[in-house]
Scaffold this motif. Structure first.
Motif, PDB file in Angstrom:
ATOM      1  N   VAL A 336     -57.708  27.671 -62.261  1.00  0.00           N
ATOM      2  CA  VAL A 336     -58.345  26.790 -61.276  1.00  0.00           C
ATOM      3  C   VAL A 336     -59.099  27.597 -60.233  1.00  0.00           C
ATOM      4  N   ILE A 337     -58.462  28.670 -59.717  1.00  0.00           N
ATOM      5  CA  ILE A 337     -59.095  29.492 -58.692  1.00  0.00           C
ATOM      6  C   ILE A 337     -60.333  30.189 -59.253  1.00  0.00           C
ATOM      7  N   GLU A 338     -60.208  30.696 -60.505  1.00  0.00           N
ATOM      8  CA  GLU A 338     -61.379  31.347 -61.113  1.00  0.00           C
ATOM      9  C   GLU A 338     -62.523  30.355 -61.262  1.00  0.00           C
ATOM     10  N   GLY A 339     -62.209  29.096 -61.649  1.00  0.00           N
ATOM     11  CA  GLY A 339     -63.255  28.084 -61.761  1.00  0.00           C
ATOM     12  C   GLY A 339     -63.892  27.777 -60.425  1.00  0.00           C
ATOM     13  N   GLN A 340     -63.049  27.685 -59.405  1.00  0.00           N
ATOM     14  CA  GLN A 340     -63.588  27.426 -58.075  1.00  0.00           C
ATOM     15  C   GLN A 340     -64.486  28.567 -57.604  1.00  0.00           C
ATOM     16  N   LEU A 341     -64.088  29.797 -57.899  1.00  0.00           N
ATOM     17  CA  LEU A 341     -64.926  30.939 -57.510  1.00  0.00           C
ATOM     18  C   LEU A 341     -66.245  30.931 -58.266  1.00  0.00           C
ATOM     19  N   ARG A 342     -66.211  30.571 -59.563  1.00  0.00           N
ATOM     20  CA  ARG A 342     -67.462  30.508 -60.329  1.00  0.00           C
ATOM     21  C   ARG A 342     -68.391  29.453 -59.758  1.00  0.00           C
ATOM     22  N   VAL A 343     -67.824  28.289 -59.424  1.00  0.00           N
ATOM     23  CA  VAL A 343     -68.639  27.215 -58.852  1.00  0.00           C
ATOM     24  C   VAL A 343     -69.224  27.636 -57.517  1.00  0.00           C
ATOM     25  N   ALA A 344     -68.343  28.247 -56.686  1.00  0.00           N
ATOM     26  CA  ALA A 344     -68.818  28.679 -55.356  1.00  0.00           C
ATOM     27  C   ALA A 344     -69.869  29.761 -55.482  1.00  0.00           C
ATOM     28  N   GLY A 345     -69.704  30.655 -56.466  1.00  0.00           N
ATOM     29  CA  GLY A 345     -70.657  31.743 -56.633  1.00  0.00           C
ATOM     30  C   GLY A 345     -71.985  31.268 -57.181  1.00  0.00           C
ATOM     31  N   SER A 346     -71.987  30.260 -58.022  1.00  0.00           N
ATOM     32  CA  SER A 346     -73.225  29.819 -58.654  1.00  0.00           C
ATOM     33  C   SER A 346     -73.959  28.773 -57.847  1.00  0.00           C
ATOM     34  N   ALA A 347     -73.228  27.974 -57.077  1.00  0.00           N
ATOM     35  CA  ALA A 347     -73.866  26.854 -56.383  1.00  0.00           C
ATOM     36  C   ALA A 347     -73.867  26.979 -54.883  1.00  0.00           C
ATOM     37  N   GLY A 348     -73.153  27.944 -54.336  1.00  0.00           N
ATOM     38  CA  GLY A 348     -73.112  28.062 -52.897  1.00  0.00           C
ATOM     39  C   GLY A 348     -72.237  26.973 -52.313  1.00  0.00           C
ATOM     40  N   PRO A 349     -72.317  26.732 -51.002  1.00  0.00           N
ATOM     41  CA  PRO A 349     -71.449  25.763 -50.363  1.00  0.00           C
ATOM     42  C   PRO A 349     -71.783  24.329 -50.733  1.00  0.00           C
ATOM     43  N   ASP A 350     -73.075  23.972 -51.092  1.00  0.00           N
ATOM     44  CA  ASP A 350     -73.457  22.610 -51.459  1.00  0.00           C
ATOM     45  C   ASP A 350     -73.920  22.598 -52.904  1.00  0.00           C
ATOM     46  N   LEU A 351     -73.357  21.653 -53.670  1.00  0.00           N
ATOM     47  CA  LEU A 351     -73.711  21.530 -55.085  1.00  0.00           C
ATOM     48  C   LEU A 351     -74.727  20.418 -55.246  1.00  0.00           C
ATOM     49  N   ASP A 352     -75.812  20.729 -55.956  1.00  0.00           N
ATOM     50  CA  ASP A 352     -76.837  19.716 -56.170  1.00  0.00           C
ATOM     51  C   ASP A 352     -76.608  19.002 -57.490  1.00  0.00           C
ATOM     52  N   PHE A 353     -77.517  18.066 -57.798  1.00  0.00           N
ATOM     53  CA  PHE A 353     -77.384  17.253 -59.005  1.00  0.00           C
ATOM     54  C   PHE A 353     -77.366  18.102 -60.271  1.00  0.00           C
ATOM     55  N   ILE A 354     -78.257  19.090 -60.338  1.00  0.00           N
ATOM     56  CA  ILE A 354     -78.370  19.913 -61.552  1.00  0.00           C
ATOM     57  C   ILE A 354     -77.065  20.653 -61.819  1.00  0.00           C
ATOM     58  N   THR A 355     -76.463  21.241 -60.757  1.00  0.00           N
ATOM     59  CA  THR A 355     -75.238  22.017 -60.936  1.00  0.00           C
ATOM     60  C   THR A 355     -74.082  21.129 -61.385  1.00  0.00           C
ATOM     61  N   LEU A 356     -73.929  19.981 -60.701  1.00  0.00           N
ATOM     62  CA  LEU A 356     -72.832  19.078 -61.083  1.00  0.00           C
ATOM     63  C   LEU A 356     -73.027  18.560 -62.507  1.00  0.00           C
ATOM     64  N   MET A 357     -74.267  18.254 -62.872  1.00  0.00           N
ATOM     65  CA  MET A 357     -74.534  17.752 -64.218  1.00  0.00           C
ATOM     66  C   MET A 357     -74.287  18.821 -65.269  1.00  0.00           C
ATOM     67  N   LYS A 358     -74.576  20.091 -64.880  1.00  0.00           N
ATOM     68  CA  LYS A 358     -74.349  21.189 -65.837  1.00  0.00           C
ATOM     69  C   LYS A 358     -72.864  21.301 -66.192  1.00  0.00           C
ATOM     70  N   TYR A 359     -72.005  21.272 -65.153  1.00  0.00           N
ATOM     71  CA  TYR A 359     -70.566  21.402 -65.422  1.00  0.00           C
ATOM     72  C   TYR A 359     -70.012  20.178 -66.140  1.00  0.00           C
ATOM     73  N   THR A 360     -70.536  18.987 -65.759  1.00  0.00           N
ATOM     74  CA  THR A 360     -70.068  17.785 -66.452  1.00  0.00           C
ATOM     75  C   THR A 360     -70.482  17.813 -67.919  1.00  0.00           C
ATOM     76  N   GLY A 361     -71.717  18.204 -68.196  1.00  0.00           N
ATOM     77  CA  GLY A 361     -72.165  18.289 -69.585  1.00  0.00           C
ATOM     78  C   GLY A 361     -71.412  19.352 -70.376  1.00  0.00           C
ATOM     79  N   GLN A 362     -71.102  20.456 -69.700  1.00  0.00           N
ATOM     80  CA  GLN A 362     -70.345  21.529 -70.380  1.00  0.00           C
ATOM     81  C   GLN A 362     -68.957  21.036 -70.813  1.00  0.00           C
ATOM     82  N   GLU A 363     -68.251  20.330 -69.922  1.00  0.00           N
ATOM     83  CA  GLU A 363     -66.937  19.811 -70.274  1.00  0.00           C
ATOM     84  C   GLU A 363     -67.024  18.728 -71.335  1.00  0.00           C
TER      85      GLU A 363
END
Length: 434
Positions: A336-363
């Motif tokens: 969980v922590i590694e996933g949170q770090l990946r999200v924080a590292g790739s999207a910064g403090p605010d996640l936009d539509f593209i980033t959220l859609m990327k992770y949702t599509g990946q899962e």
């Protein structure tokens, strides 16, 4: 093939403790089927050993026959059935039948009959000498020692008698053996012929064994034995020496002798295990192995306790940082922590539509049987930073698996407005940056 060597000292007998080299023996060698392969009369130990060596025989079982009067026949009435209790009670059961201190007597246990246990009693010092006499022969190992008369074939309901020069060997149907001078047979015959007063007079069967020469030489003794009318005497002529009769009866179980090599004189315990010399080393190794196992178990328990303590400390720190997360546990906190770090590292403090859609599509792509899950509509709220997906699946478990996968990536994922229908389940999946 297993061979048996029957050995019987020739009288007059020397003291086995003083001069064992002075003994000469009658002997007969049987193969596994009981057929005689070799025989000899009046040979020394060395001559017998040479014969065995010349025929390349080794590890032959030696059966020593000692004079019948060396051992006493007794009956022991012991109600116990377990061997340990029988051995404990045996000296007390036969003490009154023995005319010497029971502590100096070696007792050998025989078969159980209606009259009790058959027992052979022999002076312990004499038994030690006989064992020494028959031990340490080349090409053979001591298997048993018997009173010679006890190997005579049993006559049902009566007695068996074998004439052997100046000695007569006798055994009764209940296993009692006797050795006496042949000249006393007449008196013994008259004793058998006198019936007990309370019994009806009946014939006593007697089988008389001897060679033709022996019968001719002892006609007077034989006639005295036949004189009493109550004895039913049957003659059996031997073609060879009496030792072969004894060996034949033993091999074919026509007699029930008692092996004197028991308890402290047992030879089986010494030869049964080739590991006996290594027993002290095996004992030390066993103790060391036990200590090592105990140490390994103790260390394992210690490290397991330490690991549990570290897991508890890690989860306490995580709960302080994420007090609202109840799905994360010690088994998946690292992921969980590694996933949170990946999200924080790739999207910064605010996640936009593209980033959220990327992770949702990946899962979604990683779901087993993903074709059973469909997205009906997708909405994104920039102000709340949330991706809202109307999703349909064949079961709620599919929706839950999709949500859990997103949570493991460090995202905040929730399912709301779940409706179960006949065709499956539909709901609203809300995904945010956590």
């Amino acid at each position: 093939m297993s061979y048996r060597l029957y050995v019987r000292p020739v009288p007059p007998l020397a003291d086995p403790a003083q001069n064992p080299e002075a003994f000469s023996y009658n002997w007969v060698l049987h193969d596994a089927s009981g057929d005689t392969q070799a025989r000899g009369t009046g040979d020394t130990q060395r001559e017998i050993e040479q014969t065995l060596g010349q025929n390349a025989l080794d590890n032959v079982l030696l059966i020593g026959l000692i004079p019948g009067d060396e051992a006493l026949f007794c009956l022991a009435d012991i109600p116990a059935k377990q061997s340990r209790y029988i051995q404990q009670a045996l000296p007390y059961a036969v003490e009154e039948q023995i005319a010497q201190d029971i502590e100096s007597v070696h007792l050998a246990l025989g078969r159980h009959t209606d009259d009790g246990y058959r027992v052979a009693a022999i002076d312990e010092e004499r038994m030690r000498h006989w064992v020494s006499l028959f031990s340490d022969w080349e090409h053979v190992r001591l298997d048993a020692i018997y009173p010679d008369a006890s190997l005579l074939p049993v006559t049902e309901g009566g007695w068996s008698v074998c004439l052997d020069g100046e000695i007569a060997l006798m055994v009764s149907d209940r296993g009692e053996w006797l050795s006496m001078h042949s000249v006393n047979l007449g008196m013994f015959a008259h004793t058998l012929a006198v019936p007990p007063s309370e019994e009806v007079v009946a014939e006593v069967p007697v089988t008389l064994y001897a060679t033709e020469q022996e019968f001719d030489a002892q006609q007077t003794i034989v006639s005295e034995f036949k004189a009493p009318g109550r004895l039913l005497v049957r003659r059996e002529t031997l073609e060879l020496m009496p030792l072969e009769l004894l060996a034949h009866a033993h091999h074919h179980h026509l007699s029930h002798p008692i092996n004197l090599c028991q308890s402290r004189f047992s030879n089986r315990s010494d030869t049964a295990s080739p590991f006996k010399p290594w027993k002290p080393l095996i004992a030390v190794a066993a103790v060391w192995f036990g200590i090592q196992i105990a140490l390994e178990v103790g260390m394992g328990m210690y490290y397991e306790r330490k690991a549990s303590e570290l897991q508890d400390r890690a989860m306490a720190i995580y709960r302080e940082a994420f007090p609202g997360d109840r799905r994360t546990h010690a088994g998946n906190v690292r992921r969980v922590i590694e996933g949170q770090l990946r999200v924080a590292g790739s999207a910064g403090p605010d996640l936009d539509f593209i980033t959220l859609m990327k992770y949702t599509g990946q899962e979604y792509a990683e779901l087993p049987g993903g074709q059973s899950v469909t997205f009906n509509s997708v909405n994104f709220s920039r102000s709340r930073g949330e991706l809202v997906v109307d999703v349909r699946a064949e079961s709620y478990d599919r929706l839950s698996a999709l949500r859990n996968g997103l949570s493991n990536q460090g995202l905040e994922a929730q399912i709301g407005s779940v409706v179960n229908e006949s065709s499956g389940a539909r709901g609203r999946l809300t995904v945010s940056g956590g």
